[in-house]
Each structure stands twice: as C-alpha cells, then as structure tokens.
Design a protein around this motif. Structure first.
Motif, PDB file in Angstrom:
ATOM      1  N   UNK A  24      83.969 -53.873 -15.713  1.00 42.04           N
ATOM      2  CA  UNK A  24      83.229 -52.627 -15.508  1.00 42.04           C
ATOM      3  C   UNK A  24      83.090 -52.317 -14.034  1.00 42.04           C
ATOM      4  N   UNK A  27      86.289 -51.080 -12.568  1.00 40.92           N
ATOM      5  CA  UNK A  27      86.463 -49.672 -12.949  1.00 40.92           C
ATOM      6  C   UNK A  27      85.574 -48.768 -12.114  1.00 40.92           C
ATOM      7  N   UNK A  28      84.342 -49.215 -11.983  1.00 47.97           N
ATOM      8  CA  UNK A  28      83.341 -48.440 -11.256  1.00 47.97           C
ATOM      9  C   UNK A  28      83.757 -48.231  -9.802  1.00 47.97           C
ATOM     10  N   UNK A  31      86.563 -45.872  -9.281  1.00 49.45           N
ATOM     11  CA  UNK A  31      86.364 -44.454  -9.571  1.00 49.45           C
ATOM     12  C   UNK A  31      85.122 -43.898  -8.917  1.00 49.45           C
ATOM     13  N   UNK A  32      84.473 -44.683  -8.077  1.00 51.84           N
ATOM     14  CA  UNK A  32      83.227 -44.191  -7.511  1.00 51.84           C
ATOM     15  C   UNK A  32      83.518 -43.155  -6.454  1.00 51.84           C
ATOM     16  N   UNK A  33      83.507 -41.935  -6.892  1.00 49.47           N
ATOM     17  CA  UNK A  33      83.922 -40.846  -6.015  1.00 49.47           C
ATOM     18  C   UNK A  33      82.989 -40.702  -4.834  1.00 49.47           C
ATOM     19  N   UNK A  35      81.072 -43.070  -3.191  1.00 51.23           N
ATOM     20  CA  UNK A  35      81.312 -44.093  -2.177  1.00 51.23           C
ATOM     21  C   UNK A  35      82.687 -43.924  -1.540  1.00 51.23           C
TER      22      UNK A  35
END
Lengths: 279, 172
Positions: A24, A27-28, A31-33, A35
């Motif tokens: 997770x 993935x995070x 995709x953490x737009x 940051x």
C-alpha cells in the motif's frame, strides 16, 4: 529451513500484514501527487532558472550569426519572390495603408560588377528601369549603406559606391545624434571619414554612425560604420573621424535598392519654398 | 456457512458501491467524509483466518482507492484495520465460546458490545487514514478533530445500516 517455515507459519498474520501494508505504501508513494508535485516543482524551478539563464547567454552570443543568417534568408526569400527575375518582373508590391503610408520600396538586385581599388568606384546591378530602379536611389545591404544609383538603363543600374570622391552622405552618430558628412579619402576600402562634427562634441571609439535620413535618398538609421579613431586638425573646429565601414565592399552580392516614394513631393516642396524665399 | 460467505461477498460489493457512488459525492461541511465501507471488515466472521482477513481488507481498500484515485491510501488504512481487528475484539470482549455461528453484528453481540467495537475500529481507521493523507504532524489537532468528527459520522451511518438490516431480519 524448518525453523524458518515454522516462523513464517507462526507469524503469518504479522508477515502478511507487513506485506500488504508495504505494498500500500509503495502504491501511495508512487501516486502521491501532492508530495511528488512539491518535489518536482522545486526541481523545475531550479533547472528552469538554470536553463533559461544559460540560453540567455548563448542567445546573446549567437545574435550576430543569427542576424547574418536571417539576412541571407531574407535575400533568398526576396530572390524567390519573383522580384529577382530579370526579364519578366515589372510588377511591384504596393501597400495601400492610410495610416502607415509606405515611404520606401525595396528592390532586391544583384551586384554584377564592382570595383574597390580605384579612386572612384562604381557598381553595376542586374536590374534597371524595368524593375523600377532609377537615378538617385539608395543602395544598401542588410549590413549597411553601399551607394547611390547614378544612372539606370532598361535592365541594369550604375551605382556610385560609397568608395567614391563624389560621395557625400548625411551621417549621424547614434549616441549623441550629431550630424556630419561621410566622405571617402580614396585610401583604404575598409575605412571612410566622417567630417563636419564640431570639435566640442564628445565622441568615443566604437560609436555607431548611421544615415540621418535627411537626404531624400537614404532611409534613416541605415548603418554606415563604427568610429575607429578621431582627431582635430590644427586650426580646425571640426573633427576628422575615420570609421570602419559596416559593409565589406569587396564581397557585395545581393543588395537592396531603396526607392523613396515621396522623393518627388519632398523635392518639389523644397524647391517651391526656396523659390518663394528668393523672391 | 455458504450463506455467510455469500452475505459477505454481497456486502463487499454493496458497501463499495455505497461508498463510491453515494458517500464520496456528499461532502459535509467540506471535509467530513464518512467511510462506511469499513463495515465489511467489522462484520467479517470471528473465525476468518488472518491471511484472508488481511487479503480481503487490502482488496477492499484498493477497490475504494481505484475509484477515488488515491492509490494505496485506503488500502493502507484498511489493511491496518484488518490487522488490529483481532486485538480490538480481544479488548472489547470475545464472543461466547459455545456459539460457533455468532457474527460480530449488533443483533447477535448486543448494542453495547457492538458500539464499543465499532467506535474503536472506526476511530483507528480514520486516524490512520487521515494521518497518511495529511502526511505531516504540523496540523495535529486539526487532524485529530477531523478524525473525531468523521468517526462520529461514520459510526452513525454504521449504526443506521445495522439497525435497518436487523429490523429487516426480525420482520422476516
């Protein structure tokens, strides 16, 4: 081995939890737009500034070459425009604008004969009256003044080069707007002389001399050259300023013949006014 | 047993649809977003093996993530919730040893037990979710307040859903 298996079985709950949780998180992070945007933006500011300053400098260094290339391209384009075709081209391009009336018309021509070594040098162009070239038109290139048309036949024009005893062009020092006259002393094809500048005026080496535009023949601000040296002869009140021509007269190829569309009007006005004054 | 599995599968999809199509579209005062999908994890049978619990939690969170475009956020919180579930149950009170079919629902475990269980679980989930989302501790109290208010909302929704389904069962 058995111990490892036993460990895995015993703590499988914990291990699976760690596995899924790290999955997770991966993935995070990917995709953490928010940051990622922050990091990328900071990077872009730095690299963008760097790139733009580098290109500013390189652009500046390349300006001269770029100008040359543009001039070459211009002449090539003009050449293609049909203006350059000797026999058939009798039409000209006209602009009918009531706000900006066209004062100067440019006709591209090719130098087919040229001398630089004599006291009075002349240039022959491959176009004449058929292309709208006539007496008392200016001849320039993209780098500066070449001369004045003194005679034109049907298909050819005879141009008095600046390298001539008769040459008297109204020149102006760009820095202080002082008016003078450009002459040629017949010695070096690379250097002309600017006279009639009062001795009290401050001038410096490297100052640019351009046409004044007061002559009905030359448009204003056509480059003549840059000041090389200056002196005041004894007992005189005017400078003698040798300057380097911006045009290389020994390598002339394509030139523009400049037609002043208001020349007749201007001359007529001047003549009638003078006549009135004489009465 | 198969009935329980079927129920859970249906609940899985229905809760995701409810979450994605209805609850995510409503924003209460701009920041309150109840996450009722965790009810699925709450209602998984006591006997669910650990690996299945975690896998289902991950799948649930990931499904919600797919719709909200926050890859990994709900998955991380849901997996964590699955991980703490056995501990929370131990804390709140185990189910009676003799009854094999008992589910962790309000009707079977009682209102008091269920509200303690659901409140703890909801709070843990929302805490994890919000702190991962905010990703810093500068706005700590602000985040905590948001966690508490959101938890209350989610809990209300969960209780309403539980009540509806329980009464439905009793009517039948």
């Amino acid at each position: 081995m058995r111990n490892i298996l036993a460990f895995i079985i015993r703590y499988n709950f914990m291990l699976i939890f760690i596995l899924f949780e790290s999955l997770s998180v991966v993935l995070l992070v990917n995709s953490m737009y928010y940051q990622r945007a922050v990091i990328q933006n900071a990077g872009n500011i730095v690299t963008g500034k760097f790139y733009s300053s580098v290109s500013n400098i390189s652009e500046y260094l390349k300006l001269r070459r770029t100008n040359e290339l543009l001039a070459i391209e211009n002449s090539l384009l003009r050449q293609m425009k049909g203006m350059s075709f000797l026999k058939t081209d009798t039409n000209s391009f006209w602009v009918n604008d009531t706000l900006y009336r066209q004062q100067y018309k440019y006709i591209v021509a090719r130098v087919i004969n040229n001398t630089v070594g004599k006291r009075n040098n002349f240039i022959m162009l491959n176009k004449g009256r058929r292309n709208g070239i006539d007496k008392d038109m200016a001849v320039i290139t993209s780098s500066g003044v070449v001369g004045t048309v003194v005679n034109a036949s049907e298909d050819f024009a005879w141009v008095m080069s600046v390298l001539n005893k008769q040459t008297k062009i109204s020149g102006r020092i760009t820095k202080n707007n002082q008016l003078g006259t450009v002459v040629w002393n017949g010695m070096d094809q690379r250097y002309g002389t600017l006279i009639d500048i009062p001795a009290h005026v401050k001038i410096a080496k490297g100052d640019a001399i351009v046409t004044s535009g007061f002559s009905y023949i030359f448009p204003a601000n056509i480059m003549l050259g840059t000041i090389q040296d200056f002196r005041v002869e004894q007992g005189e009140h005017f400078y003698v300023i040798p300057f380097k021509f911006s045009v290389d007269f020994n390598s002339l190829d394509y030139v523009y013949v400049v037609k002043n569309l208001f020349k007749k009007e201007q001359e007529t006005l001047e003549k009638t006014t003078e006549a009135q004054g004489n009465e | 047993m198969s009935k329980v599995v079927a129920h859970n599968i249906a609940r899985f999809f229905l809760l995701i649809l409810l979450q994605v199509l209805v609850l995510n579209k409503i924003s209460f005062y701009g920041f309150l977003n109840p996450y009722v999908y965790i009810l699925f994890i709450l209602l998984l049978p006591f006997e669910t093996p650990g690996w299945l619990l975690l896998t289902l939690s991950f799948g649930l969170g990931l499904s919600v993530d797919l719709f909200t475009g926050t890859m990994g956020l709900h998955a991380a919180a849901a997996v964590f919730l699955g991980f703490v579930k056995p501990g929370v149950i131990r804390l709140v009170g185990e189910k009676p040893e003799y009854d094999l079919t008992t589910q962790p629902t309000m009707s079977e475990m009682g209102f008091k037990w269920f509200i303690a269980y659901a409140a703890t679980m909801t709070f843990i989930h929302h805490l994890v979710l919000n702190f991962i989302d905010v990703f810093n501790f500068r706005e700590f109290w602000q985040t905590i307040i948001r966690v508490i208010i959101s938890s209350v909302f989610t809990l209300l929704f969960i209780l309403v859903i539980q009540y509806i389904f329980t009464s439905h069962k009793e009517k039948r």
